[in-house]
Write a protein that holds these residues in place. Structure first.
Motif, PDB file in Angstrom:
ATOM      1  N   LEU A   1       0.831  -1.199   0.000  1.00 26.18           N
ATOM      2  CA  LEU A   1       0.000   0.000   0.000  1.00 26.18           C
ATOM      3  C   LEU A   1       0.869   1.252   0.000  1.00 26.18           C
ATOM      4  N   GLU A   2       1.933   1.244   0.781  1.00 25.72           N
ATOM      5  CA  GLU A   2       2.827   2.400   0.809  1.00 25.72           C
ATOM      6  C   GLU A   2       3.404   2.684  -0.575  1.00 25.72           C
ATOM      7  N   ARG A   3       3.797   1.654  -1.291  1.00 24.08           N
ATOM      8  CA  ARG A   3       4.352   1.856  -2.633  1.00 24.08           C
ATOM      9  C   ARG A   3       3.310   2.492  -3.563  1.00 24.08           C
ATOM     10  N   GLU A   4       2.072   2.049  -3.457  1.00 25.06           N
ATOM     11  CA  GLU A   4       1.020   2.633  -4.285  1.00 25.06           C
ATOM     12  C   GLU A   4       0.760   4.088  -3.898  1.00 25.06           C
ATOM     13  N   LEU A   5       0.809   4.388  -2.605  1.00 23.64           N
ATOM     14  CA  LEU A   5       0.620   5.768  -2.151  1.00 23.64           C
ATOM     15  C   LEU A   5       1.731   6.666  -2.694  1.00 23.64           C
ATOM     16  N   ILE A   6       2.956   6.192  -2.624  1.00 24.32           N
ATOM     17  CA  ILE A   6       4.080   6.999  -3.108  1.00 24.32           C
ATOM     18  C   ILE A   6       4.001   7.187  -4.616  1.00 24.32           C
ATOM     19  N   SER A   7       3.595   6.138  -5.323  1.00 28.12           N
ATOM     20  CA  SER A   7       3.514   6.256  -6.787  1.00 28.12           C
ATOM     21  C   SER A   7       2.441   7.256  -7.204  1.00 28.12           C
ATOM     22  N   GLY A   8       1.410   7.430  -6.383  1.00 23.86           N
ATOM     23  CA  GLY A   8       0.331   8.347  -6.725  1.00 23.86           C
ATOM     24  C   GLY A   8       0.374   9.665  -5.991  1.00 23.86           C
ATOM     25  N   GLN A   9       1.445   9.935  -5.241  1.00 24.23           N
ATOM     26  CA  GLN A   9       1.474  11.147  -4.428  1.00 24.23           C
ATOM     27  C   GLN A   9       1.675  12.401  -5.265  1.00 24.23           C
ATOM     28  N   ARG A  10       1.165  13.503  -4.750  1.00 18.66           N
ATOM     29  CA  ARG A  10       1.408  14.811  -5.336  1.00 18.66           C
ATOM     30  C   ARG A  10       2.267  15.603  -4.359  1.00 18.66           C
ATOM     31  N   ARG A  11       3.203  16.380  -4.897  1.00 15.56           N
ATOM     32  CA  ARG A  11       4.114  17.154  -4.060  1.00 15.56           C
ATOM     33  C   ARG A  11       4.063  18.610  -4.496  1.00 15.56           C
ATOM     34  N   PHE A  12       4.105  19.503  -3.516  1.00 16.97           N
ATOM     35  CA  PHE A  12       4.038  20.931  -3.816  1.00 16.97           C
ATOM     36  C   PHE A  12       4.503  21.693  -2.584  1.00 16.97           C
ATOM     37  N   PRO A  13       5.041  22.886  -2.797  1.00 12.41           N
ATOM     38  CA  PRO A  13       5.448  23.706  -1.653  1.00 12.41           C
ATOM     39  C   PRO A  13       4.239  24.444  -1.075  1.00 12.41           C
ATOM     40  N   LEU A  14       4.300  24.697   0.224  1.00 11.43           N
ATOM     41  CA  LEU A  14       3.335  25.593   0.863  1.00 11.43           C
ATOM     42  C   LEU A  14       4.024  26.931   1.090  1.00 11.43           C
ATOM     43  N   GLY A  15       3.429  27.997   0.579  1.00 14.26           N
ATOM     44  CA  GLY A  15       3.950  29.335   0.820  1.00 14.26           C
ATOM     45  C   GLY A  15       3.249  29.977   2.002  1.00 14.26           C
ATOM     46  N   ARG A  16       3.722  31.138   2.385  1.00 13.82           N
ATOM     47  CA  ARG A  16       3.104  31.839   3.507  1.00 13.82           C
ATOM     48  C   ARG A  16       1.626  32.070   3.226  1.00 13.82           C
ATOM     49  N   GLY A  17       0.795  31.693   4.182  1.00 15.22           N
ATOM     50  CA  GLY A  17      -0.635  31.883   4.041  1.00 15.22           C
ATOM     51  C   GLY A  17      -1.368  30.748   3.359  1.00 15.22           C
ATOM     52  N   ASP A  18      -0.648  29.741   2.865  1.00 11.22           N
ATOM     53  CA  ASP A  18      -1.307  28.580   2.272  1.00 11.22           C
ATOM     54  C   ASP A  18      -1.865  27.685   3.377  1.00 11.22           C
ATOM     55  N   LEU A  19      -3.110  27.304   3.235  1.00 11.12           N
ATOM     56  CA  LEU A  19      -3.770  26.420   4.193  1.00 11.12           C
ATOM     57  C   LEU A  19      -4.134  25.123   3.480  1.00 11.12           C
ATOM     58  N   LEU A  20      -3.411  24.046   3.790  1.00  8.91           N
ATOM     59  CA  LEU A  20      -3.673  22.730   3.224  1.00  8.91           C
ATOM     60  C   LEU A  20      -4.738  22.033   4.066  1.00  8.91           C
ATOM     61  N   ILE A  21      -5.834  21.631   3.424  1.00 10.64           N
ATOM     62  CA  ILE A  21      -6.892  20.867   4.091  1.00 10.64           C
ATOM     63  C   ILE A  21      -6.961  19.505   3.433  1.00 10.64           C
ATOM     64  N   VAL A  22      -6.879  18.452   4.239  1.00 11.51           N
ATOM     65  CA  VAL A  22      -6.897  17.084   3.737  1.00 11.51           C
ATOM     66  C   VAL A  22      -8.106  16.358   4.313  1.00 11.51           C
ATOM     67  N   ASN A  23      -8.910  15.776   3.446  1.00 14.13           N
ATOM     68  CA  ASN A  23     -10.010  14.915   3.875  1.00 14.13           C
ATOM     69  C   ASN A  23      -9.416  13.548   4.207  1.00 14.13           C
ATOM     70  N   GLN A  24      -9.392  13.207   5.489  1.00 19.31           N
ATOM     71  CA  GLN A  24      -8.712  11.984   5.908  1.00 19.31           C
ATOM     72  C   GLN A  24      -9.463  10.709   5.520  1.00 19.31           C
TER      73      GLN A  24
END
Length: 307
Positions: free
Chosen positions: A247-270
């Motif tokens: 499962l971890e390998r599948e998660l890594i293969s499908g992950q998205r990566r991006f920087p958070l700048g000042r004032g960026d609010l990341l919300i994740v639906n768990q």
């Protein structure tokens, strides 16, 4: 063949809405909590104040589409830098952001020993009781070992990594499960996994030990309780460890990566996503403490989950 562009995930605040929110800050009350949740009275005051703002319905609809569609990405990044800049103080800014989030779900503290907004600084002492370190933070769900993890985890960036690293990671966990073979997916339904200590928590149910990774509930009701940290000392030859690593390998293969700048609010639906972070840039010890990366974390509980 050109690549299909990835779905958008950023939600800018229109200038008019920023101005209206800034003007509303003066009449927003300080928050009060009831059993870890934003009190009913505070939530009602926040929602009543913001409901009259003309651009709020469109904002809420956009966030709902990004966060809660099973066919979507399950996360969003709200661009709040201008709101932070126009707020009279950090307290005013956090009160306004809390009110804004209360339109989406009910803010939740969860950790009794921390404030509603928990600071996640850059811990170079590697003290596990303090903030996160500078190294890689693997993909995970927050409070994974509870019977009722928070519905949403949100991270507000006040200072990005001055070394230019520490990109956020998000992966759609339901899609990763769908890519597993049947044997691995079946093993993940067994209560064979454990993660860390569980104490001084409110509003997240009871400790679940051991727990299954796949709980078998509907996507927006149940969770895929994954954290790579629980595999650090696991027997690599154990079939349950192998299934979790798949499962971890599948998660890594499908992950998205991006920087958070000042004032960026990341919300994740768990219910749909897990999140993590790449390592911060080298030389953190040379950066003054008050200039290092700083995030504030808050959790959210869906209204329907409280009824």
């Amino acid at each position: 063949m050109p690549k299909t562009p990835l779905p958008e995930y950023r939600v800018p605040l229109p200038q008019g809405l920023v101005a209206d929110l800034t003007a509303s800050a003066a009449i927003l009350p300080d928050w009060e909590l009831e059993k870890g949740l934003l009190s009913t009275e505070t939530a009602a005051a926040y929602r009543w104040t913001l409901s009259s703002l003309s651009q709020v319905p469109q904002f809420v609809a956009t966030c709902d589409r990004f966060l809660n569609s099973p066919a979507g990405e399950g996360f969003a990044v709200l661009e709040l830098s201008e709101l932070l800049d126009t707020a009279g103080s950090q307290d005013d800014a956090l009160r306004t952001v809390t009110a804004l989030l209360s339109l989406l779900a009910t803010p939740l503290r969860a950790f009794d020993r921390w404030p509603l907004w928990k600071a996640l600084g850059t811990n170079l002492t590697k003290d596990p009781m303090r903030a996160t370190g500078a190294g890689y933070n693997p993909l995970h769900l927050d409070i994974v070992n509870s019977t009722w993890p928070p519905d949403y985890s949100a991270l507000l960036c006040l200072r990005p990594d001055p070394k230019g690293q520490g990109h956020s990671l998000v992966s759609q966990i339901r899609r990763a499960v769908d890519r597993l073979d049947y044997a691995d997916a079946e093993l993940l339904t067994h209560p064979k996994y454990e993660d860390g200590a569980f104490y001084a928590l409110t509003g997240v149910g009871e400790e679940w030990k051991p727990f299954p990774i796949i709980d078998g509930q509907a996507p927006l009701t149940g969770f895929v309780r994954f954290t790579a940290k629980m595999l650090a000392d696991a027997d690599p030859d154990d079939p349950y460890t192998k299934a979790a690593r798949a499962l971890e390998r599948e998660l890594i293969s499908g992950q998205r990566r991006f920087p958070l700048g000042r004032g960026d609010l990341l919300i994740v639906n768990q219910h749909l996503c897990c999140h993590g972070r790449e390592a911060l840039g080298d030389g953190q010890e040379d950066v003054p403490e008050d200039e290092r990366r700083l995030l504030l974390q808050i959790f959210l509980r869906r209204e329907e989950a409280l009824s």
